[in-house]
Each structure stands twice: as C-alpha cells, then as structure tokens.
Scaffold this active site. Structure first.
Site, PDB file in Angstrom:
ATOM      1  N   LYS A  12       0.839  -1.186   0.000  1.00  0.00           N
ATOM      2  CA  LYS A  12       0.000   0.000   0.000  1.00  0.00           C
ATOM      3  C   LYS A  12       0.881   1.246   0.000  1.00  0.00           C
ATOM      4  O   LYS A  12       2.028   1.129   0.419  1.00  0.00           O
ATOM      5  CB  LYS A  12      -0.945  -0.007   1.197  1.00  0.00           C
ATOM      6  CG  LYS A  12      -0.232   0.192   2.547  1.00  0.00           C
ATOM      7  CD  LYS A  12      -1.159   0.666   3.613  1.00  0.00           C
ATOM      8  CE  LYS A  12      -1.206   2.147   3.742  1.00  0.00           C
ATOM      9  NZ  LYS A  12      -0.096   2.757   4.503  1.00  0.00           N
ATOM     10  N   HIS A  70      -6.198   0.171   6.348  1.00  0.00           N
ATOM     11  CA  HIS A  70      -6.208  -0.527   7.637  1.00  0.00           C
ATOM     12  C   HIS A  70      -7.566  -0.435   8.363  1.00  0.00           C
ATOM     13  O   HIS A  70      -8.128  -1.443   8.784  1.00  0.00           O
ATOM     14  CB  HIS A  70      -5.130   0.029   8.569  1.00  0.00           C
ATOM     15  CG  HIS A  70      -3.758   0.039   7.978  1.00  0.00           C
ATOM     16  ND1 HIS A  70      -3.303  -0.927   7.117  1.00  0.00           N
ATOM     17  CD2 HIS A  70      -2.709   0.899   8.130  1.00  0.00           C
ATOM     18  CE1 HIS A  70      -2.045  -0.655   6.779  1.00  0.00           C
ATOM     19  NE2 HIS A  70      -1.675   0.441   7.374  1.00  0.00           N
ATOM     20  N   LYS A  93      -1.637  10.793  14.227  1.00  0.00           N
ATOM     21  CA  LYS A  93      -0.232  10.826  14.647  1.00  0.00           C
ATOM     22  C   LYS A  93      -0.133  11.722  15.876  1.00  0.00           C
ATOM     23  O   LYS A  93      -0.963  12.609  16.069  1.00  0.00           O
ATOM     24  CB  LYS A  93       0.647  11.442  13.554  1.00  0.00           C
ATOM     25  CG  LYS A  93       0.550  10.752  12.200  1.00  0.00           C
ATOM     26  CD  LYS A  93       1.350   9.479  12.161  1.00  0.00           C
ATOM     27  CE  LYS A  93       1.344   8.853  10.777  1.00  0.00           C
ATOM     28  NZ  LYS A  93       1.676   7.439  10.790  1.00  0.00           N
TER      29      LYS A  93
HETATM   30  C1  BG6 Z   1       1.488   2.234   7.755  1.00  0.00           C
HETATM   31  C2  BG6 Z   1       1.382   3.717   7.612  1.00  0.00           C
HETATM   32  O1  BG6 Z   1       0.721   1.579   6.784  1.00  0.00           O
HETATM   33  O2  BG6 Z   1       1.023   1.834   9.047  1.00  0.00           O
HETATM   34  C3  BG6 Z   1       2.153   4.430   8.708  1.00  0.00           C
HETATM   35  O3  BG6 Z   1       1.880   4.129   6.345  1.00  0.00           O
HETATM   36  C4  BG6 Z   1       1.727   3.931  10.061  1.00  0.00           C
HETATM   37  O4  BG6 Z   1       1.963   5.848   8.634  1.00  0.00           O
HETATM   38  C5  BG6 Z   1       1.765   2.398  10.114  1.00  0.00           C
HETATM   39  O5  BG6 Z   1       2.627   4.467  11.022  1.00  0.00           O
HETATM   40  C6  BG6 Z   1       1.158   1.890  11.409  1.00  0.00           C
HETATM   41  O6  BG6 Z   1       1.360   0.509  11.493  1.00  0.00           O
HETATM   42  P1  BG6 Z   1       1.375  -0.227  12.911  1.00  0.00           P
HETATM   43  O7  BG6 Z   1       1.484  -1.674  12.582  1.00  0.00           O
HETATM   44  O8  BG6 Z   1       2.530   0.336  13.668  1.00  0.00           O
HETATM   45  O9  BG6 Z   1       0.059   0.148  13.549  1.00  0.00           O
END
Ligand code: BG6
Length: 486
Positions: free
Chosen positions: A147, A239, A339
């Site tokens: 992605k 996600h 964030k």
């Molecule tokens: C990624 C995003 O797909 O997922 C990031 O591009 C984000 O910005 C990350 O920080 C978060 O993943 P996880 O597994 O740490 O929740």
C-alpha cells in the site's frame, strides 16, 4: 504452531534496501527461516538502484537488521547466505540490471517466483511491464503490492489495470499489514468459532463500534510522502476499513480464499456514501501543532519544503460511518486515527446497548475491546457487584484474555504471517481488486470535499487525543471515545 516449509522460491524484493525491507521484511523472513518455514534453496534477491554487490548488501543487513532479531550465529549466517543484490534502473534506459536478474533466475523456472514491490505505487505498472519484457513472468510467479494502492479510485484502477495486463488476479497479492496482525485474525475466530456472540452481533444489541489506530510518532522525515497522503489515505482507506469489514461481515460459508473476501466486499459496498455537506457533519480532520519538545507537523524535519499541501494535510481524522444493511442499520461505526496522540494503541471497541430495565443504580453498558496493539488481547467489560455488606454497588470489570500471558509462543509480526502466506500461495489475507476499489469509491467523495474546502484541518496540540471536533462527533449523540489510562 509453525506452518510447513514453503516451496523453494526466489523472492525478489524491489526496493529491497529501503526502510520497509530493513525494518519489516528481512526480520520477518529471518524468523521464518529460523522456524524452518523457508525451503533450504530459497533465495532473497534485493533490487534497488544502489549499485551494491551481494557482499555489500549482506554487510548492510548484518549491520542494520541483526540487532533486531534473536542472536543465533549459525542461523544468521545461513540467512545471510540467501541474500543477493541486483542493481536495476526501472523505467531507465539502462537494461543491463535486468540481464543480471534473468541470468540469476535462469534454470529455476520450476520455483515459485515472488516479486515483492516495496516501492511507490506509480512504479508498479512499469515494473511489471519490464518484468514481462525481460521474460521473467512464469506461471508460478506472484506479485505483491504494498500500500498505498493509488491515491484515489481512478489511479487505483489504472494500477490494477496495468498490473492485471501481466498477472492474473490470482497471482496478485495486495498487502495490508493489519490483516497479518494476530488479533485481527482472532476476530474471525472469536466471531465464528464461538456460539454466544453471533446472536448479539447486530443492531438489536450493539449501540456503536469504535475503531481506533492511535500513534505517538509524528512524521519526521516523511513529509514528501505524507503531504500527499494524509491520514485518510494512509490509514483509513486500508487498515481501518479492513478492520471494519471484519467486524461487520456476515459469516462466510468457508474459511477459504474467496468466501471471506466476498463477504468483506459486500460490507464495503454497503457503506453509506458521505457526500457534499455531510462531509462536514460526519468527518473531522486535524493537524498537530507543536507542544513541549514535540514540533508541529509543519516544523518536523523534512527533506522537502513546507508547501500549501503541507498546511492542508490531515494528520488526524475521525469519521462516523454507517453500514446500510439489515444487521447494522442505525449502528454508527466511528473510525479514528492520528499521529502524535498521547498513546500508541489500535483497538476495536464494540459498545453494547444498556440493559432494557435497570434495577441497580450506576450500571454501564457492556463493552468488548479487541486490542491489536500494544498488548494484543481481548477484554469483555461486564458489570459486577463490588464486595461489601452495604448497598449494592456496581463496577465494570474486565474478563480479559491477554495473548502474551495465555499463549507462551512468540506472537509473530504481521509481515511474518503475510510473507508465509505469499510463499504458500494463500491470498485469503490479501485485498482483492474489488475490495480496494470499493474502499476508494467510499473515500473519494470525502477527499473531494476536503480538497475543495477553504478550511484547513483543525489544530490539535501534539500529545493530545485530537481536535475538539473529534469529541463533538460522538458527543452530539451522547457518546464518547473509549479512553483509558495509557
Ligand atoms: C502504515 C502507515 O501503513 O502503518 C504508517 O503508512 C503507520 O503511517 C503504520 O505508522 C502503522 O502501522 P502499525 O502496525 O505500527 O500500527
């Protein structure tokens, strides 16, 4: 339980020296190797423009990855021996790199060939074309797409068309690493391997659902990508919507490659579009400002200058979504991601309705919390009586399953599970073309409304739970975000 060893494969990672490869893919592959899931002859070939030799690449991996994996000298040396590097200039005039790949793979047509594209989406089409021109696509080939898959429906369709000219849909593995997380897979088991939940998994019993992916990190060094992505494209389109589909889907007939994905697509197609003036009512976007030693989004260290796009991009979003079908009519699904929030936490909260008639004062409705991270687990908050001889006092207490405490086996990283599935040719946990496009179809009108709005994202101080609008989104119907002490 470890999966069986996969077929012998040549795994070619385009962008193989990049951040994703170093932080996620190579550690995941090492764990697979350590646990005996890589066939002895399997090779890992990193492709980049870097001009590295095999020895340079092995040295880089030794220096950057070894500290992040269990120290086992013999296994580590065996793993390093699987690594190769080829310099290829995709889209450039010089095709000599491709000849090296051709030589390297020649005579191994009987192996599974996996081309993992850990590179920006605009490279997917050109890469696949050059692969084909080099004669490298065999019937046993697969391609893995990271992605973001495009930046809207039209660009996603174009990428899907370009890749689809070279590979059949069954050979295309679109990755969303959230689907590799243990709790996410456990959600299916929880829903469909236990009898007690399914009868209450609907609008008669459930008041609303919250899906949160909160991160403490900001975006240092990622401005170039993030200015043109934002939280909606970066986290929600993939996600969060994937999590929503797993919560909302109907029971599939089988646990096979298409049944689950068929049901997920139906959920995406049932999302009520949020269009025009509704976008202001049902969505919130925010951008963090500096607080203490945390810089604002605009002041984060970056290799690209601050532009109008930087000022307009959202680092936080909250959305009130609805699934328009028989099961979920009237149940809001609140999605939230940001964030620089005060804690790192991804969770799904199923908020049940209150009892129909309460005979005790002070009760609160039941709540099921599925925690994806940091500590994977499931908690069902039920009402109990506080011990004591006086008046009956109620207290919500958690019935709690911590995966870490209950199961002694190591919880694998999401990429480990997904790479194992790619190597085994199992696409169940990967997004099908119609899923990705249905998700964009729902996201596009929100993006369009934001882009044409004169307003900037609402500011929120770094280290807080987002802008005021996010709290109003639930507050106006008397609801609140599920917050706990971090
Ligand atoms: C990624 C995003 O797909 O997922 C990031 O591009 C984000 O910005 C990350 O920080 C978060 O993943 P996880 O597994 O740490 O929740």
């Amino acid at each position: 339980m470890s999966s069986p060893t996969s077929h012998t494969a040549d795994l070619v990672v385009f962008g193989g020296t990049g951040d994703l490869s170093m932080r996620k893919l190579l550690p995941a592959l090492f764990h697979s190797d350590l646990e005996g899931r890589l066939a002895p002859e399997t090779r890992i070939v990193a492709m980049s423009r870097g001009g590295l030799t095999d020895a340079d690449f092995r040295g880089k991996v030794d220096a950057e990855v070894r500290a992040a994996v269990p120290d086992d000298g013999v296994a580590w040396q065996r793993f390093l021996g699987r690594l190769h590097h080829v310099s290829v200039d995709v889209g450039g005039e010089d095709k000599s790199g491709w000849s090296t790949v051709v030589r390297m793979l020649a005579g191994h047509e009987d192996r599974d060939r996996v081309f993992y594209l850990a590179s920006p989406p605009m490279t997917f089409g050109p890469f696949c074309r050059e692969l084909q021109e080099a004669g490298l696509v065999t019937p046993r080939s697969r391609v893995v797409l990271e992605k973001p898959l495009g930046r809207d429906l039209v660009s996603a369709q174009r990428i899907n068309d370009e890749v689809g000219e070279i590979f059949d849909e069954r050979q295309i593995f679109r990755i969303d690493h959230y689907l590799g997380k243990e709790t996410v897979q456990n959600l299916l088991v929880l829903r469909f391997a236990n009898a007690f939940l399914e009868p209450i998994w609907n609008s008669l019993w459930i008041d609303h659902v919250q899906i949160t992916a909160a991160e403490t990190v900001g975006t240092p060094g990622r401005r170039g990508y993030y200015d043109h992505a934002g939280a909606l494209r970066d986290m929600v389109q993939n996600h969060l919507l994937q999590l929503l589909t797993l919560v909302a889907m109907e029971p599939p007939a089988r646990n096979d490659r298409e049944s689950i994905r068929d049901e997920k697509v139906k959920v995406l197609q049932s999302l009520r579009p949020i269009v025009g003036s509704e976008v202001d009512r049902f969505t919130v976007r925010g951008q963090y400002t500096g607080e203490g030693d945390m810089p604002s989004y605009l002041d984060e260290p970056a290799s690209t200058p601050t532009t109008e796009a930087s000022r307009r991009v959202e680092t936080f979003t909250a959305i009130r979504a609805e699934v328009k079908n028989w099961r979920w009519a009237g149940v809001p699904f609140y999605l939230r991601t940001g964030k620089r929030m005060p804690y790192r936490r991804s969770e799904i909260v199923i908020q049940f309705k209150d009892v129909p008639h309460s005979i005790f004062p002070g009760g609160t409705p039941n709540r099921l919390v599925l925690r994806l991270q940091p500590e994977e687990g499931i908690e069902l908050h039920i009402m109990a009586k506080e011990p004591g001889a006086g008046e009956t006092m109620l207290k919500p207490v958690p019935l709690s399953l911590s995966f870490g405490k209950t199961f002694t086996a190591r919880v694998p990283e999401a990429y480990e599970r997904l790479l194992t599935d790619v190597l085994a040719g199992n696409p169940t946990l990967f997004m099908r073309r119609d899923e990705v496009e249905a998700a964009w179809r729902w996201i596009d009108p929100i993006l369009a409304a934001w882009e044409s709005s004169a307003e900037l994202p609402e500011p929120y101080p770094a280290g807080t739970t987002g802008p005021a609008g996010a709290h109003e989104l639930l507050g106006r119907s008397g609801r609140a975000w599920h917050e706990e002490e971090a």
